[in-house]
Design an enzyme around this catalytic site. Structure first.
Site, short mmCIF file in Angstrom:
data_model
loop_
_atom_site.label_atom_id
_atom_site.label_comp_id
_atom_site.label_asym_id
_atom_site.label_seq_id
_atom_site.Cartn_x
_atom_site.Cartn_y
_atom_site.Cartn_z
N GLU A 1 70.73 70.20 26.53
CA GLU A 1 71.18 70.39 25.15
C GLU A 1 72.03 69.19 24.73
O GLU A 1 73.15 69.03 25.20
CB GLU A 1 71.99 71.68 25.02
CG GLU A 1 72.42 71.98 23.60
CD GLU A 1 73.93 71.99 23.40
OE1 GLU A 1 74.37 72.36 22.30
OE2 GLU A 1 74.67 71.62 24.34
N ASP B 1 74.70 73.00 29.09
CA ASP B 1 75.48 72.95 27.85
C ASP B 1 76.43 71.75 27.83
O ASP B 1 77.15 71.50 28.80
CB ASP B 1 76.30 74.24 27.70
CG ASP B 1 77.18 74.22 26.48
OD1 ASP B 1 76.66 74.25 25.36
OD2 ASP B 1 78.42 74.16 26.67
#
Length: 499
Positions: free
Chosen positions: A233, A193
């Protein structure tokens, strides 16, 4: 990772409150539907400032949901993906609270990144203004420890999310401890993330620099040694996405959602065709996620200089306005300065409402997604064809909450009985079961009002032919050594049309 449709969901917003409840759904009414599940942050606490993306303890399952044994039990039944939040942790974490008490004397002082660590001699105005941040303002927060020390801590997202010094041995040890915990729990894949912001280098944008790529490679290697696959991501210029895809197991195809919307709104396939000719094949495809609908992924982007995007700037503006119009202005109330969650590159709206709640166009969008290269992932709200949750938005004032509804078990079962959800489930099973999707993808030639996508493996094939002007489609495919076709309706399954 299985080449089957994946589910992405919060534990406590999808028909239950615990990991055991989620396992019951996957073994019950959803049995055999999803090849894996991406469980959004389940760490303590799940109800912080950023829905679990601001962990106080990344190595503890929030007791409201269960424990690591609950994760292990679920991993025995279905593949699990989890988030590795590399950039930051909560300001309420024991480590940072110890720093706030003892300052530089804290054993955790080196774990957190300060302004002076990156700019020991100070920074010029030019260096500061080029730092890229997803929200307005500078990424620093002044904090004072109990012993009187004042420092500027790096806070990329909010002042409650303090950035980690991932290059320091303390930061490396911290991340390694999480990976080992994941391995022990049977988690086979991680989503890294916000990794684009993890490495700060003076004199750069501090976003997706060569040093960031090196960090991603090192972290991916560490995960790989534990048998864990890596999904990165990043919302960024599409050429950066192509480059990062060469270095990791999987990347998100964040360009696909806005390009599909653009194709349906403008009845023009040029943009999506341009992308499908060059898009990474090791992608996770999405239409919606727990965040908004990305826009930067198809534009030139703030960091890309004068390089062109996948569609023209005026078309991007029209796309955003069309979403606002089709959602009856609701997305406007959740996007940009209208809500406290100021993501500069996203429109907050459910994908179903971004298409004006048009069931046919929504299923067309899913059909396109399932035929594009990569492994499809379906967000829980999108799976249920969910509408914008204006009550939750009003309650929290957080823009992304418009697409983070809490579904009770009763509400979930009601949605499962809707035709649009039944049809989507049939499309999911078709994508999971047809052998052609294990083969080769082909983007076939067609005019700008059409889109033809084809998969072949040995004697099996599946082909989608889409007329964007009429919103009509034909799905042709092999079945038991015979040819079958479905035209303009979604009420089918492989079993029902086999000879």
């Amino acid at each position: 990772m299985k080449n089957k449709v994946q589910l992405i969901t919060y534990v406590n917003r999808f028909g239950g409150k615990t990991l055991s409840d989620l396992q019951g759904l996957l073994e019950g009414p959803l049995k055999g539907l999803f090849g894996g599940v991406h469980i959004l942050p389940f760490y303590y606490p799940i109800d912080g400032e950023d829905a679990g993306f601001d962990p106080i303890d990344h190595t503890q399952v929030d007791p409201q949901l269960g424990d690591w044994e609950s994760i292990r039990s679920l991993s025995d039944e279905v593949e699990i993906m989890a988030d590795l939040i590399v950039n930051h942790m909560s300001a309420d974490s024991p480590q940072f609270q110890d720093v706030m008490e003892k300052g530089s004397d804290s054993p955790h002082a080196d774990l957190f990144l300060t302004y002076s660590r990156i700019f020991p001699k100070g920074a010029t105005e030019e260096e500061l203004v080029q730092i890229y941040r997803p929200r307005p303002g500078f990424p620093f927060t002044k904090m004072k420890s109990q012993n009187g020390e004042q420092k500027l801590y790096w806070t990329t997202f909010t002042s409650k999310q303090v950035d980690i010094d991932v290059k320091h041995p303390a930061g490396k040890t911290y991340l390694e401890s999480i990976l080992k915990k994941f391995q022990q729990a049977g988690i086979g894949m991680i989503r890294i993330d916000a990794v684009g912001y993890a490495i700060k280098t003076p004199g750069t944008t501090c976003f997706m620099t060569p040093h960031t790529y090196e960090f991603i490679e090192d972290l991916s290697a560490a995960a790989g040694q534990l048998g864990i696959e890596v999904l990165v991501e990043i919302h960024a210029y599409y050429k950066q996405q192509i480059e990062i895809a060469k270095k990791v197991d999987r990347v998100y195809d964040f360009a696909l959602p806005p390009l599909i919307l653009h194709s349906l709104f403008k009845q023009d396939s040029a943009g999506i065709k341009k992308w499908l000719k060059i898009s990474p094949r090791n992608a996770i495809t999405v239409l919606d996620t727990h965040d908004g609908i990305g826009i930067v992924d198809i534009g030139a982007g703030a960091l890309a200089g004068e390089e062109e995007g996948l569609i023209a700037p005026e078309d991007i503006d029209d796309l955003v306005e069309s979403i606002h119009e089709k959602s009856q202005g609701k997305s406007r109330l959740a996007t940009g300065a209208a809500a406290s969650n100021l993501d500069l590159y996203q429109v907050n709206c459910t994908f179903f409402d971004a298409l004006g709640g048009d069931r046919h166009q929504y299923l067309l969008a899913r059909l396109i997604q399932f035929f594009c290269p990569g492994i499809p992932q379906v967000y829980y709200v999108g799976f249920l064809a969910g509408e914008n949750d204006m009550n939750l938005l009003e309650k929290t004032g957080v823009g992304r909450d418009i697409n983070r509804e809490y579904f009770s078990r009763e509400a979930l079962l009601e949605h499962l009985d809707k035709d649009v959800v039944k049809n989507l489930s049939q499309l999911i099973r078709f994508r999971n079961d047809h052998p052609a999707f294990e083969g080769e993808f082909e983007l076939k030639d067609s005019d700008s009002k059409s889109l033809i996508l084809r998969w072949e493996k040995d004697e099996d094939y599946a082909e989608l032919s889409l007329d964007l002007e009429a919103y009509e489609f034909q799905l042709s495919f092999s079945a038991n050594n015979q040819e079958r076709s479905v035209k303009n309706h979604f009420d089918f399954s492989l079993d029902s049309i086999r000879a």
